[in-house]
Design a protein around this motif. Structure first.
Motif, PDB file in Angstrom:
ATOM      1  N   TYR A 104      75.064  38.514  76.870  1.00 21.66           N
ATOM      2  CA  TYR A 104      74.610  37.328  76.142  1.00 21.66           C
ATOM      3  C   TYR A 104      75.465  36.095  76.449  1.00 21.66           C
ATOM      4  O   TYR A 104      75.366  35.090  75.756  1.00 21.66           O
ATOM      5  N   CYS A 105      76.311  36.192  77.447  1.00 21.50           N
ATOM      6  CA  CYS A 105      77.206  35.075  77.765  1.00 21.50           C
ATOM      7  C   CYS A 105      76.418  33.859  78.267  1.00 21.50           C
ATOM      8  O   CYS A 105      75.410  33.997  78.970  1.00 21.50           O
ATOM      9  N   VAL A 106      76.884  32.687  77.906  1.00 26.36           N
ATOM     10  CA  VAL A 106      76.260  31.454  78.380  1.00 26.36           C
ATOM     11  C   VAL A 106      76.484  31.326  79.885  1.00 26.36           C
ATOM     12  O   VAL A 106      77.403  31.922  80.447  1.00 26.36           O
ATOM     13  N   LYS A 107      75.659  30.554  80.524  1.00 23.38           N
ATOM     14  CA  LYS A 107      75.820  30.315  81.951  1.00 23.38           C
ATOM     15  C   LYS A 107      77.017  29.392  82.189  1.00 23.38           C
ATOM     16  O   LYS A 107      77.264  28.468  81.418  1.00 23.38           O
ATOM     17  N   GLU A 108      77.748  29.688  83.236  1.00 19.49           N
ATOM     18  CA  GLU A 108      78.919  28.908  83.624  1.00 19.49           C
ATOM     19  C   GLU A 108      79.871  28.682  82.441  1.00 19.49           C
ATOM     20  O   GLU A 108      80.109  27.553  82.015  1.00 19.49           O
ATOM     21  N   PRO A 109      80.417  29.760  81.871  1.00 18.81           N
ATOM     22  CA  PRO A 109      81.268  29.607  80.690  1.00 18.81           C
ATOM     23  C   PRO A 109      82.505  28.747  80.915  1.00 18.81           C
ATOM     24  O   PRO A 109      83.007  28.126  79.970  1.00 18.81           O
ATOM     25  N   VAL A 110      83.009  28.708  82.140  1.00 13.10           N
ATOM     26  CA  VAL A 110      84.195  27.893  82.420  1.00 13.10           C
ATOM     27  C   VAL A 110      83.941  26.418  82.132  1.00 13.10           C
ATOM     28  O   VAL A 110      84.836  25.692  81.698  1.00 13.10           O
ATOM     29  N   LYS A 111      82.694  25.979  82.332  1.00 13.43           N
ATOM     30  CA  LYS A 111      82.357  24.576  82.107  1.00 13.43           C
ATOM     31  C   LYS A 111      81.926  24.290  80.669  1.00 13.43           C
ATOM     32  O   LYS A 111      81.638  23.137  80.334  1.00 13.43           O
ATOM     33  N   ASN A 112      81.898  25.325  79.836  1.00 11.09           N
ATOM     34  CA  ASN A 112      81.429  25.151  78.468  1.00 11.09           C
ATOM     35  C   ASN A 112      82.590  24.728  77.563  1.00 11.09           C
ATOM     36  O   ASN A 112      83.646  25.363  77.567  1.00 11.09           O
ATOM     37  N   PRO A 113      82.424  23.660  76.766  1.00 13.08           N
ATOM     38  CA  PRO A 113      83.511  23.201  75.888  1.00 13.08           C
ATOM     39  C   PRO A 113      83.906  24.196  74.806  1.00 13.08           C
ATOM     40  O   PRO A 113      84.933  24.012  74.147  1.00 13.08           O
ATOM     41  N   LEU A 114      83.114  25.254  74.622  1.00 11.07           N
ATOM     42  CA  LEU A 114      83.465  26.261  73.631  1.00 11.07           C
ATOM     43  C   LEU A 114      84.768  26.986  73.972  1.00 11.07           C
ATOM     44  O   LEU A 114      85.388  27.597  73.093  1.00 11.07           O
ATOM     45  N   ILE A 115      85.214  26.932  75.226  1.00  9.01           N
ATOM     46  CA  ILE A 115      86.451  27.626  75.593  1.00  9.01           C
ATOM     47  C   ILE A 115      87.673  26.955  74.983  1.00  9.01           C
ATOM     48  O   ILE A 115      88.720  27.596  74.806  1.00  9.01           O
TER      49      ILE A 115
END
Length: 240
Positions: A104-115
């Protein structure tokens, strides 16, 4: 009397599945015979059962949602000292749930501000990955881990801190500060400065720079999963 006889005839025909043949002439045929009702019923029931089961039990894949998986994952690592007290079988169960959750991970998690934000390390499959020697078998004899926190500040600063209690009476912190670099849409690299230790009034740096690579396999408002280049599984819970 005719009405009563008629009622009895109707009641009899409803209460027993029996077909009656009346004839004014004598015949060698029996005047009355019974249909083997139970046998027919069983046969029909078996046929109907096959039809009903094929209709009522479709081949549908049941999938658990991310919220349920997160709750299950956190319950499995709760009160485990970051995974230290879990058995090999329990570690496998944690890895299995984490594997389902990463679907269920979002696409391109590295670019997601949630990190970005403050995260508590609630589990690691290798105890020494966070905290180093302080989390080893011998280190845990003298140092009790109070908490492990990772803060990721935009755009590229990472701060790791392990709060410890030394010898049962002296509180301290071991901190690392590093710079985050995205390698692709999932992998990041962090180069840390030499660790800094604070124990009581003492504060000093020691050791050398270090480097880690981590793959972000899941992130949302509550939880983040990371997989180290050497296979260590991390579970981070966002701090409130």
């Amino acid at each position: 009397m005719a009405a009563a006889a008629s009622s009895l005839t109707i009641a009899s025909s409803l209460s027993e599945p029996r077909t009656q043949i009346h004839s004014s002439k004598r015949s060698n045929l029996p005047l009355q015979y019974s249909i083997p009702y139970k046998a027919v019923t069983r046969s029909r029931t078996r046929r109907l059962g096959l039809v009903v089961s094929s209709v009522s039990a479709p081949n549908v894949e049941l999938r658990t949602g991310p919220d349920d998986l997160i709750s299950t994952l956190l319950s499995k690592v709760a009160n485990s000292d970051g995974g230290v007290t879990l058995s090999p079988e329990q570690h496998k169960e944690v890895a299995q749930v984490a594997g389902e959750l990463q679907k269920y991970c979002v696409k391109e998690p590295v670019k997601n501000p949630l990190i970005f934000g403050d995260w508590e390390v609630v589990y690691c499959s290798r105890p020494t990955s966070p905290g180093g020697g302080y989390r080893s078998v011998i280190g845990r004899l003298f140092f009790k881990t109070k908490e492990m926190v990772q803060a990721i500040d935009a755009p590229d600063i990472v701060r790791n801190k392990v709060s410890i209690n030394a010898f049962g009476f002296l509180d301290g912190d071991v901190s690392l500060t590093g710079k985050l670099k995205a390698l692709d849409s999932e992998w990041v690299q962090v180069i840390f400065e030499p660790p800094e230790i604070k124990v009581g009034s003492l504060e000093f740096k020691y050791g050398f720079e270090s480097e880690v690579k981590l793959r972000i396999t899941y992130v949302d408002e509550k939880l983040r999963l990371g997989l180290g280049s050497k296979g260590s599984l991390f579970v981070f819970r966002r701090r409130q």
